[in-house]
Write an enzyme that holds these catalytic residues in place. Structure first.
Site, short mmCIF file in Angstrom:
data_model
loop_
_atom_site.label_atom_id
_atom_site.label_comp_id
_atom_site.label_asym_id
_atom_site.label_seq_id
_atom_site.Cartn_x
_atom_site.Cartn_y
_atom_site.Cartn_z
N PHE A 139 0.86 -1.20 0.00
CA PHE A 139 0.00 0.00 0.00
C PHE A 139 0.89 1.24 0.00
O PHE A 139 1.71 1.40 0.89
CB PHE A 139 -0.91 0.01 1.23
CG PHE A 139 -1.88 1.17 1.22
CD1 PHE A 139 -3.06 1.10 0.51
CD2 PHE A 139 -1.59 2.35 1.90
CE1 PHE A 139 -3.94 2.19 0.47
CE2 PHE A 139 -2.45 3.44 1.86
CZ PHE A 139 -3.63 3.35 1.15
N ASP A 224 9.20 2.46 1.70
CA ASP A 224 8.06 3.25 2.17
C ASP A 224 7.94 3.00 3.66
O ASP A 224 7.44 1.96 4.09
CB ASP A 224 6.81 2.80 1.40
CG ASP A 224 5.53 3.47 1.90
OD1 ASP A 224 5.55 4.02 3.01
OD2 ASP A 224 4.52 3.41 1.18
N LYS A 253 2.71 9.96 8.34
CA LYS A 253 2.05 9.53 9.58
C LYS A 253 2.73 10.07 10.85
O LYS A 253 2.53 11.21 11.21
CB LYS A 253 1.97 8.00 9.61
CG LYS A 253 0.97 7.44 8.58
CD LYS A 253 0.75 5.98 8.76
CE LYS A 253 -0.21 5.39 7.74
NZ LYS A 253 -1.60 5.68 7.99
C1 LIG Z 1 2.83 2.28 3.96
C2 LIG Z 1 1.95 3.43 3.56
N1 LIG Z 1 2.28 4.17 2.50
C3 LIG Z 1 1.53 5.22 2.11
C4 LIG Z 1 0.39 5.56 2.79
C5 LIG Z 1 -0.42 6.74 2.33
O1 LIG Z 1 -0.25 7.79 3.21
P1 LIG Z 1 -1.30 9.01 3.20
O2 LIG Z 1 -2.63 8.44 3.59
O3 LIG Z 1 -0.74 9.99 4.18
O4 LIG Z 1 -1.31 9.54 1.81
C6 LIG Z 1 -0.01 4.80 3.90
C7 LIG Z 1 -1.26 5.10 4.60
O5 LIG Z 1 -1.82 4.29 5.31
C8 LIG Z 1 0.80 3.71 4.30
O6 LIG Z 1 0.47 2.94 5.34
#
Ligand SMILES: Cc1ncc(COP(=O)(O)O)c(C=O)c1O
Length: 405
Positions: A139, A224, A253
């Site tokens: 994700f 990520d 986050k």
């Molecule tokens: C691993 C990861 N990458 C990217 C995102 C996306 O972040 P945002 O919701 O701040 O765009 C999330 C959100 O849950 C995430 O857990």
């Protein structure tokens, strides 16, 4: 006609777009691990804005950073330096071992930046290579490119045409990565722990093998760390457990502790944006950057991360005992990013019932619960959470036994 029929019934607040089935509760306050709704009810919060509020609700360091920075300078322009963006970039580079930072507002935006940087680097140094190998069930966000990078099968047909240039492989399968590499490949991108998929770790040997493989083939390794970074796993960054260092890392986050703040951080050899390639109105604004500095300063105080490890072990131990009692499965994850395998598709029922009992937990899959409390959560709060959850599980088990009979 059929499109009209598929529109879900509107929620109770008609002026908001109805994008998710929200419970009929309105939150008005928060303190530490606790939230309060408009009826004055309290909830023990083990979601914390989806692993965002690393210091809990309304913590003093963030209140102070916001208040003092708001009184000094809220916004100038991303086209000028400001004191806080410089301070935050220095903190992030010092603690990560990487060299340059682009500040952004959301995880998706940071990942979008990582994809752009990798493509730019491929254009300059790899004969126009642009493909990125990403993981099934990964994700990376909700912009068009980060949706295409994510490994959610149900997203493949949403909002066509999809952004091209992503090849998916199963997590923890190094041979699959080797097979997927071709002359167009520029990078491999993954989460050290797949959080949204249900808390599945990229193993340490796999991460080390990926680091070696990407080096050998002249590819970039993009991590990520939006969910795993900023102390969530008991280290400041998840990659530290595998003793590797990526070429590009993204954070969001926890970095803002509850305010919208994200970062794209890269090794100096990869930083090849030219003027005009990347930017954004709010990128590096001093108010958010001041919060980021306060968060990093708090987390790097002596003992803070050791305490996360200890509390994480305590929570995992208590969850394992509960799991044995109900015949559930494993406890997955690290630090304070944990999941309980329920063996049956009962997560939604548990989450709903727990909320009515004053506990907020998340079910990332129909058969799993996820726990991502504040990094400052206490043993007493964990005990209270387990007590509520135990009662809820008893009730759910009794219902299932009743239905079976
Ligand atoms: C691993 C990861 N990458 C990217 C995102 C996306 O972040 P945002 O919701 O701040 O765009 C999330 C959100 O849950 C995430 O857990």
């Amino acid at each position: 006609m059929s499109t009209v029929m598929n529109i879900p019934p509107p929620g109770p607040y008609h002026s908001l777009m109805d994008i998710t089935p929200r419970p009929d509760v309105v939150f008005v306050g928060g303190q530490g691990s606790w939230l309060t709704d408009s009826e004055g009810r309290s909830y023990l919060d083990f979601i914390q804005g989806w692993a965002v509020n690393c210091l809990g609700h309304s913590p003093q360091p963030i209140i102070q950073a916001l208040a003092s920075q708001a009184a000094k300078l809220i916004n100038c322009s991303p086209a000028f330096y400001n004191e806080q963006m410089i301070r935050l970039a220095e903190l992030l580079t010092r603690h990560s071992g990487l060299h340059q930072v682009f500040l952004a507002n959301s995880g998706a935006e940071a990942n979008e930046g990582a994809i752009k940087l990798a493509r730019k680097w491929g254009a300059k140094h790899r004969d126009g290579a642009y493909e990125i190998i990403t993981m099934d069930h990964g994700f990376h966000g909700r912009t068009l490119a980060t949706m295409a990078a994510s490994g959610k099968p149900q997203w493949e047909q949403l909002y066509p045409p999809a952004v091209q240039g992503f090849t998916k492989v199963p997590l923890n399968d190094i041979d699959a990565v080797k097979t997927a590499i071709n002359s167009r490949t520029v990078a491999v991108m993954l989460e050290p722990i797949q959080g949204e998929a249900g808390v599945f770790e990229a193993t340490k040997p796999y991460l080390r093998a990926l680091r070696a493989l990407t080096r050998e083939r002249g590819l970039l390794l993009i991590l990520d760390e939006i969910q795993t970074g900023i102390g969530r796993t008991g280290r400041l960054f998840g990659f530290e457990h595998a003793e590797i260092i990526p070429d590009i890392m993204t954070l969001a986050k926890g970095l803002g502790g509850g305010v919208p703040l994200a970062a794209l951080i890269a090794h100096r050899d990869v930083c090849c944006f030219e003027y005009g390639d990347q930017g954004g109105t709010f990128c590096g604004n001093p108010l958010m950057a001041a919060v980021g500095c306060a968060v990093i300063e708090e987390l790097t105080k002596p003992g803070f991360l050791d305490r996360v490890v200890r509390t994480g072990d305590y929570l995992a131990g208590r969850l394992r005992t509960l799991s044995r009692k109900y015949g559930y499965g494993e406890v997955r994850g690290m630090g304070l990013l944990l999941a309980l395998d329920l063996r049956w598709d009962i997560a939604a029922e548990i989450v709903d019932l727990a909320r009515t009992r004053g506990l907020l937990i998340n079910g990332p899959r129909p058969d799993s619960l996820r726990f991502m409390p504040a990094l400052t959560v206490t043993d007493e709060e964990i005990d209270r959470m387990i007590e509520i959850l135990d009662n809820v599980l008893q009730e759910v088990s009794a219902r299932r036994a009743g239905n079976a009979g």
